[in-house]
Design an enzyme around this catalytic site. Structure first.
Site, mmCIF file in Angstrom:
data_model
loop_
_atom_site.group_PDB
_atom_site.id
_atom_site.type_symbol
_atom_site.label_atom_id
_atom_site.label_comp_id
_atom_site.label_asym_id
_atom_site.label_seq_id
_atom_site.Cartn_x
_atom_site.Cartn_y
_atom_site.Cartn_z
ATOM 1 N N ARG A 36 -61.538 -28.269 39.379
ATOM 2 C CA ARG A 36 -61.624 -27.611 40.692
ATOM 3 C C ARG A 36 -63.085 -27.429 41.096
ATOM 4 O O ARG A 36 -63.999 -27.460 40.266
ATOM 5 C CB ARG A 36 -60.919 -26.263 40.677
ATOM 6 C CG ARG A 36 -61.543 -25.241 39.719
ATOM 7 C CD ARG A 36 -62.536 -24.318 40.370
ATOM 8 N NE ARG A 36 -63.276 -23.511 39.409
ATOM 9 C CZ ARG A 36 -64.463 -23.831 38.922
ATOM 10 N NH1 ARG A 36 -65.056 -24.965 39.288
ATOM 11 N NH2 ARG A 36 -65.083 -23.035 38.073
ATOM 12 N N SER A 135 -63.063 -28.203 33.376
ATOM 13 C CA SER A 135 -62.221 -29.064 32.547
ATOM 14 C C SER A 135 -61.355 -28.212 31.627
ATOM 15 O O SER A 135 -60.245 -28.610 31.269
ATOM 16 C CB SER A 135 -63.078 -30.041 31.741
ATOM 17 O OG SER A 135 -63.922 -29.365 30.835
ATOM 18 N N ASP A 180 -60.059 -20.552 38.404
ATOM 19 C CA ASP A 180 -59.968 -21.914 37.870
ATOM 20 C C ASP A 180 -58.523 -22.332 37.647
ATOM 21 O O ASP A 180 -58.095 -23.415 38.069
ATOM 22 C CB ASP A 180 -60.727 -22.021 36.545
ATOM 23 C CG ASP A 180 -62.181 -21.602 36.688
ATOM 24 O OD1 ASP A 180 -62.634 -21.403 37.836
ATOM 25 O OD2 ASP A 180 -62.860 -21.457 35.656
HETATM 26 P P1 ADP Z 1 -65.842 -26.454 31.994
HETATM 27 O O1 ADP Z 1 -64.510 -25.765 31.994
HETATM 28 O O2 ADP Z 1 -66.773 -25.891 33.009
HETATM 29 O O3 ADP Z 1 -65.744 -27.945 32.100
HETATM 30 P P2 ADP Z 1 -65.909 -25.291 29.385
HETATM 31 O O4 ADP Z 1 -66.968 -25.128 28.373
HETATM 32 O O5 ADP Z 1 -65.205 -24.070 29.878
HETATM 33 O O6 ADP Z 1 -66.518 -26.151 30.590
HETATM 34 O O7 ADP Z 1 -64.764 -26.220 28.812
HETATM 35 C C1 ADP Z 1 -65.103 -27.457 28.225
HETATM 36 C C2 ADP Z 1 -64.313 -27.599 26.939
HETATM 37 O O8 ADP Z 1 -62.955 -27.985 27.252
HETATM 38 C C3 ADP Z 1 -64.817 -28.723 26.060
HETATM 39 O O9 ADP Z 1 -65.874 -28.266 25.240
HETATM 40 C C4 ADP Z 1 -63.576 -29.055 25.254
HETATM 41 O O10 ADP Z 1 -63.394 -28.117 24.214
HETATM 42 C C5 ADP Z 1 -62.468 -28.850 26.272
HETATM 43 N N1 ADP Z 1 -62.148 -30.145 26.902
HETATM 44 C C6 ADP Z 1 -62.516 -30.585 28.121
HETATM 45 N N2 ADP Z 1 -62.066 -31.840 28.333
HETATM 46 C C7 ADP Z 1 -61.393 -32.216 27.210
HETATM 47 C C8 ADP Z 1 -60.708 -33.388 26.784
HETATM 48 N N3 ADP Z 1 -60.632 -34.463 27.565
HETATM 49 N N4 ADP Z 1 -60.162 -33.399 25.542
HETATM 50 C C9 ADP Z 1 -60.242 -32.316 24.744
HETATM 51 N N5 ADP Z 1 -60.880 -31.190 25.084
HETATM 52 C C10 ADP Z 1 -61.449 -31.130 26.293
HETATM 53 MG MG MG Z 2 -64.272 -23.664 31.667
#
Ligand code: ADP
Ligand code: MG
Length: 392
Positions: A36, A135, A180
């Site tokens: 988002r 993510s 989010d």
């Molecule tokens: P944001 O939510 O801003 O992207 P965050 O630190 O809150 O950053 O979340 C990122 C974390 O989400 C990554 O470190 C990982 O643990 C998890 N994550 C994101 N994408 C994936 C994926 N494709 N596969 C597994 N884990 C993921």
């Molecule tokens: Mg996050």
């Protein structure tokens, strides 16, 4: 340069192929959930304000099927490992951390009395990591939607989003608000998700006209100040509200801030200005879009950015540079408005612009930003997209 958005059906096919390759399983349940971005309403989610994010055209996809055991075997394209979860004893783990988002969501279902059957699943993403596009919420919402498919049940969307938020609180220890997961769960094509953070109720706001799109430009920087900076801002807003003597920022007017200007003192008086102004700008932006008035967003986004830079002091040089370049391109060049988005101190900007000039504008943003900072930004365009859903 403008990065293309991977097509969701290609991503789904690649996820199925990954599952077959790594776990030798043919998918019969596939869930997708988007990241988002917030168009306007910044740093007021914790002040009973409004936020207006939308689901972006970037997804986390989970493909899998039941395996007839009491264990889950999960794997993600971000690492080589295949992780086995004992579904009868789900605990948070120190490594691999990414599995905690799934563990937390599964626990949320179990706490509601659902028996989760064993399953195999593979995860693939087009949501850029570390760009402030959530993510983590996409992973939680994709997991919850996958479990709905596995259990052949459907949760109320708000309950699903809150379950995912709790997973983030309890298993990732990120005390996030509701934005989010609400954006990822409630998002719809051509709709922004206006969230009233006082009542926790979402409302869909039209973003219909295909002539307009949003460029999301990642500065590629993240300044360390951010952690402490966020906590201090929250404290300022709490102190400010107490000094004004109201129980909610929703009841505070510009006149209240002015009449308490000296007792609020520096910098809390300017923080208060931001909160009151940003709540009003977000309401105005939603009202303008309900009338299909995209042009009205320009001044509102400009005022939002200036307020975040000058009064709330959460911008940084790189964000300001990207916004300035967009402003210099101007309405004649196809830009309606631009502002920083997210917590600040780095991260991304949003630029509302004419769809048919998006590639040209992205090229200028990229070239000029690189000239000014030596950093190549990552830029893609997204209109509001479909929230978490089962595919096929
Ligand atoms: P944001 O939510 O801003 O992207 P965050 O630190 O809150 O950053 O979340 C990122 C974390 O989400 C990554 O470190 C990982 O643990 C998890 N994550 C994101 N994408 C994936 C994926 N494709 N596969 C597994 N884990 C993921
Ligand atoms: Mg996050």
């Amino acid at each position: 340069m403008l990065q293309p958005n991977p097509n969701l059906s290609d991503l789904v096919n690649d996820t199925a192929a990954g599952l077959a390759d790594r776990l030798q399983v043919k998918a019969n349940i596939t869930a997708a959930a988007p990241g988002r971005v917030n168009l306007i309403g910044e740093h007021i989610d914790y002040c009973d304000g409004f936020v207006m994010p939308f689901a972006i055209d970037r997804y986390i996809v989970i493909a899998g099927r039941a395996n007839g055991t009491r264990q889950a075997r999960i794997s993600s394209a971000i690492s080589e490992e295949i992780v086995t979860l004992d579904l009868t004893q789900l605990q948070e783990v120190s490594e691999p951390k990414w599995t905690n988002y799934l563990r937390g969501v599964i626990r949320g279902f179990q706490d509601r009395g659902h028996q989760i059957p064993g399953f195999d699943a593979y995860i693939l993403s087009s949501v850029p990591g570390g760009a402030g596009l959530s993510s983590s919420a996409a992973l939680e919402c994709a997991t919850a939607t996958f479990l709905e498919g596995l259990l052949d049940t459907v949760l109320d969307t708000k309950e699903k989003a809150l379950l995912c938020q709790k997973a983030e609180h309890d298993f990732a220890h990120v005390p996030c608000g509701i934005m989010d997961q609400f954006a990822s769960a409630f998002g719809k094509p051509n709709r922004l998700v206006l969230i009233d953070c006082q009542t926790g109720e979402p409302e869909l706001v039209p973003f219909e006209n295909p002539d307009f799109t949003v460029l999301i430009s990642n500065t590629m920087v993240h300044h360390e100040l951010s952690d402490g900076g966020y906590a201090i801002r929250r404290k300022h807003t709490e102190d400010g509200l107490a000094i004004i003597g109201k129980s909610s920022w929703r009841d505070v007017s510009t006149e209240d801030v002015e009449s308490h200007w000296n007792s609020l003192g520096e910098p809390i008086n300017r923080r208060a200005c931001h909160v009151v102004g940003e709540i009003s700008r977000t309401i105005s932006a939603a009202a303008a879009l309900a009338q299909n008035d995209f042009e009205a967003l320009g001044p509102l986004m400009a005022a939002s950015h200036d307020s975040l830079r000058n009064d709330f002091e959460v911008s940084c040089k790189e964000l300001d540079i990207l916004v300035e370049i967009a402003r210099a391109i101007g309405r004649d060049g196809g830009v309606i408005g631009a502002r920083m988005t997210g917590g600040g101190f780095g991260g991304s900007t949003v630029t509302l612009c004419e769809s048919n000039k998006a590639a040209e504008i992205a090229a200028i943003l990229s070239t000029e930003y690189q000239r000014a900072t030596g950093i190549t930004p990552q830029i893609f365009a997204s209109r509001p997209s479909q929230g978490a859903h089962l595919v096929g």
